[in-house]
Every structure is written in structure tokens, then in C-alpha cells.
Design an enzyme around this catalytic site. Sequence first.
Site, short mmCIF file in Angstrom:
data_model
loop_
_atom_site.label_atom_id
_atom_site.label_comp_id
_atom_site.label_asym_id
_atom_site.label_seq_id
_atom_site.Cartn_x
_atom_site.Cartn_y
_atom_site.Cartn_z
N ASP A 46 -4.44 3.85 -6.22
CA ASP A 46 -4.10 3.39 -4.81
C ASP A 46 -5.19 2.65 -4.12
O ASP A 46 -6.45 2.94 -4.57
CB ASP A 46 -3.90 4.78 -4.00
CG ASP A 46 -3.37 4.68 -2.79
OD1 ASP A 46 -3.49 3.41 -1.85
OD2 ASP A 46 -2.62 5.57 -2.21
N HIS A 83 -5.36 1.77 -0.76
CA HIS A 83 -5.43 2.09 0.78
C HIS A 83 -6.69 2.65 1.23
O HIS A 83 -6.76 3.71 1.17
CB HIS A 83 -4.10 2.89 1.17
CG HIS A 83 -2.78 2.37 0.88
ND1 HIS A 83 -2.28 2.56 -0.18
CD2 HIS A 83 -2.03 1.67 1.75
CE1 HIS A 83 -1.05 2.14 -0.22
NE2 HIS A 83 -0.95 1.42 0.99
#
Length: 137
Positions: A14, A16
Site C-alpha cells: 500500500d 497511501h
Amino acid sequence: MNGKTLVMGVIGADVHAIGIKILSHAFTEAGYNVVNLGVMVSQEEYIEAAIETNANAIVVSSLYGHGEMDCRGLREKCDEAGLKDIPLYVGGNLVVGKRDFAEVEKTFLDMGFNRAYPPGTPPEVGIADINKDLGLA
């Protein structure tokens, strides 16, 4: 400063970054020593950082939907590394698809996490819970 250290980051593949920056800032403002590992953090990196910093808790963020897969086994690895009682927190968009959050929460609690949070949970909620769990409330 409250003398407590939190290791946090975004697990797995990930990338983000914004949410973890917001959490890091909020927990720092709340008096925590925050070790922000950033994005694409492996389970081993959380554990190594927690050992190196004598952390009081690990906070895992995941927004790309693969948190369930990425987090599986973290509690057992913490136990094996000597972090048997370290509280584990997880939040974000943790699973792929639409599932009732009560079911998602149960999945993570069963994996050994102390608390799990749905997407959009305000930092203040996590801060209050961790304060309570670490005896600061």
C-alpha cells in the site's frame, strides 16, 4: 510528551501516504513519540522498529483493501519476537468489497489485534482508545 512510543505505518504494498501523515501528526500533538515508518511496510519492519524503540504499541494502516491478507500472522510474529503483550491497532479500508464492519472487526480481533477501525475514523477516536489502553486516560 506522555513518554509512550507508537510505531506506525502503511502495511504491505500500500502506497497511501496522506492518512498515515495525518495520524502521525495527530498522535504527536497528543503527546506520543511517533515512529512513522511510512508506506509499504512489512510485518518485520514494524517488529524491528518496535523492538529498537521499545514501543508501547503498533498502529497499522491499510487503504488498498488487502489489510486482511497483509496483517495475517502479525500477532504471532510479535509474540515470537518477544513483543507478546504489545497492543496492535489497525484501521482503514481493510478488506476488498463491501462487508459489514462488525464482521471485519471480528476478523482482525480474531487475528490478535486489540482494536480495528473503519475507514474515516477520526484520529481522536484512536487517540482516546490508545490512551485508555495504555493507562493514560
